[in-house]
Design a protein around this motif. Sequence first.
Motif, PDB file in Angstrom:
ATOM      1  N   LYS A  68      -0.201  -8.150 -13.874  1.00  0.00           N
ATOM      2  CA  LYS A  68       1.107  -7.649 -13.768  1.00  0.00           C
ATOM      3  C   LYS A  68       1.862  -8.803 -14.543  1.00  0.00           C
ATOM      4  N   ALA A 130      -4.437  -7.634 -10.266  1.00  0.00           N
ATOM      5  CA  ALA A 130      -2.983  -6.944 -10.470  1.00  0.00           C
ATOM      6  C   ALA A 130      -2.607  -6.371  -8.955  1.00  0.00           C
ATOM      7  N   THR A 131      -2.436  -7.170  -8.007  1.00  0.00           N
ATOM      8  CA  THR A 131      -2.088  -6.708  -6.480  1.00  0.00           C
ATOM      9  C   THR A 131      -2.556  -5.611  -6.210  1.00  0.00           C
ATOM     10  N   MET A 132      -4.026  -5.260  -6.484  1.00  0.00           N
ATOM     11  CA  MET A 132      -4.471  -4.005  -6.201  1.00  0.00           C
ATOM     12  C   MET A 132      -5.077  -3.941  -5.149  1.00  0.00           C
ATOM     13  N   THR A 133      -4.872  -2.798  -4.195  1.00  0.00           N
ATOM     14  CA  THR A 133      -5.200  -2.607  -2.659  1.00  0.00           C
ATOM     15  C   THR A 133      -6.584  -1.625  -2.947  1.00  0.00           C
ATOM     16  N   ARG A 138      -9.883   4.752  -4.604  1.00  0.00           N
ATOM     17  CA  ARG A 138     -10.205   3.865  -5.783  1.00  0.00           C
ATOM     18  C   ARG A 138     -11.427   3.513  -6.078  1.00  0.00           C
ATOM     19  N   GLY A 180       1.696   5.299  -9.264  1.00  0.00           N
ATOM     20  CA  GLY A 180       0.424   4.829  -9.182  1.00  0.00           C
ATOM     21  C   GLY A 180      -0.032   3.879  -8.007  1.00  0.00           C
ATOM     22  N   SER A 181       1.040   3.435  -7.186  1.00  0.00           N
ATOM     23  CA  SER A 181       0.813   2.490  -6.242  1.00  0.00           C
ATOM     24  C   SER A 181       0.442   3.354  -4.715  1.00  0.00           C
ATOM     25  N   TYR A 202       7.889  -2.637 -11.097  1.00  0.00           N
ATOM     26  CA  TYR A 202       8.746  -3.292 -10.143  1.00  0.00           C
ATOM     27  C   TYR A 202       9.964  -3.619 -10.571  1.00  0.00           C
ATOM     28  N   THR A 219       7.317  -1.566  -1.276  1.00  0.00           N
ATOM     29  CA  THR A 219       5.877  -1.719  -1.733  1.00  0.00           C
ATOM     30  C   THR A 219       5.463  -2.960  -0.652  1.00  0.00           C
ATOM     31  N   GLU A 244      -2.972  -3.563   3.284  1.00  0.00           N
ATOM     32  CA  GLU A 244      -3.159  -3.730   1.708  1.00  0.00           C
ATOM     33  C   GLU A 244      -4.085  -4.771   1.395  1.00  0.00           C
TER      34      GLU A 244
HETATM   35  N1  GLU Z   1      -1.106  -3.081  -3.492  1.00  0.00           N
HETATM   36  C1  GLU Z   1      -0.436  -1.881  -3.698  1.00  0.00           C
HETATM   37  C2  GLU Z   1      -1.125  -0.789  -4.646  1.00  0.00           C
HETATM   38  O1  GLU Z   1      -2.181  -1.410  -5.071  1.00  0.00           O
HETATM   39  C3  GLU Z   1       1.094  -1.747  -4.256  1.00  0.00           C
HETATM   40  C4  GLU Z   1       1.251  -2.941  -5.236  1.00  0.00           C
HETATM   41  C5  GLU Z   1       0.953  -2.462  -6.707  1.00  0.00           C
HETATM   42  O2  GLU Z   1       1.463  -1.402  -7.172  1.00  0.00           O
HETATM   43  O3  GLU Z   1       0.366  -2.952  -7.536  1.00  0.00           O
HETATM   44  O4  GLU Z   1      -1.031   0.029  -5.103  1.00  0.00           O
END
Ligand code: GLU
Length: 290
Positions: A68, A130-133, A138, A180-181, A202, A219, A244
């Motif tokens: 990000k 990238a902060t991905m859950t 997924r 997409g979050s 963001y 978020t 998350e």
């Molecule tokens: N962790 C969440 C997600 O993967 C929100 C943060 C983001 O958008 O990256 O969607």
Amino acid sequence: MKTKKRFKGSKLSLLFMLMFVIVLAGCGNDEASPATGSSGTSGGQEASENIDTIAAIKERGKVIAGVKYDTRLFGLKDPISGNVEGFDIDMAKALAKKILGDETKVELKEVTSKTRTPLLQNGEIDIIIATMTITEDRKKEVDFSDVYFNAGQSLLVAKGSPITGIDSLNADTTVLAVKGSTSVTNIKEKAPDAKVLEFENYQEAFTALKANKGDVLTTDNSILLGMMQDDPNFEMVGDIFTDEPYGMAIRKGDQQMVDTVNEMLQEMKDSGEYDELYEKWLGTSPPSAE
Ligand code: GLU
């Protein structure tokens, strides 16, 4: 006469276009080899049967990490210095050190919540950090590393807002979120009456909150923490209402890459480097379960 001239002209431009295409095709084979490791063969942009990201990284001499640019504490680009910094960026550097023995051998590419999976799948990046859950949905598209950070969804409001938590959201509330979050899907489920406005990233969502285009931004608490640090006129309210767990995403089927990333995470935890990074960015030590 006029038509003939135009015809001649268009023939000429066709010739130029052809030459241009040939030149471009030639350029395609330079050192910017695709992130998929189709061991030297050109044109392997699509994830092939035997994906070998590690081999591609070694051949290329650098890791291409999707990160990000808009998320303080995890991946934020400083508009003045041009530097990108954050917890996820340090993870990308650690991966370059693990695979290539040099943490500077990393190229960062900007992703958003919406673009990250397609960019991984088409071979433009080796990994998403990238902060991905990690979610079951997924997992149908990508493989994930072990959890490297535990976040939870929350709400950010202007100080003094009447909103105190998820139960305050109703048909009169406009919620801001990012395309997409998981935040979008979750909020639609948890507060089905509220209006949801979706943004590309963001930075845009936070700018909209500041401009009163919505009542609340939702978020992960980890991302909202960065926004609060950026502007103390805003605060997080209520408890987190989802889990998350963040994972690094890898092209599906590339078990060697998954194993390497997990090995790196374990080594970082064993050496104390993980705790150091956590404290550096989050200002606290990680919860003991991590
Ligand atoms: N962790 C969440 C997600 O993967 C929100 C943060 C983001 O958008 O990256 O969607």
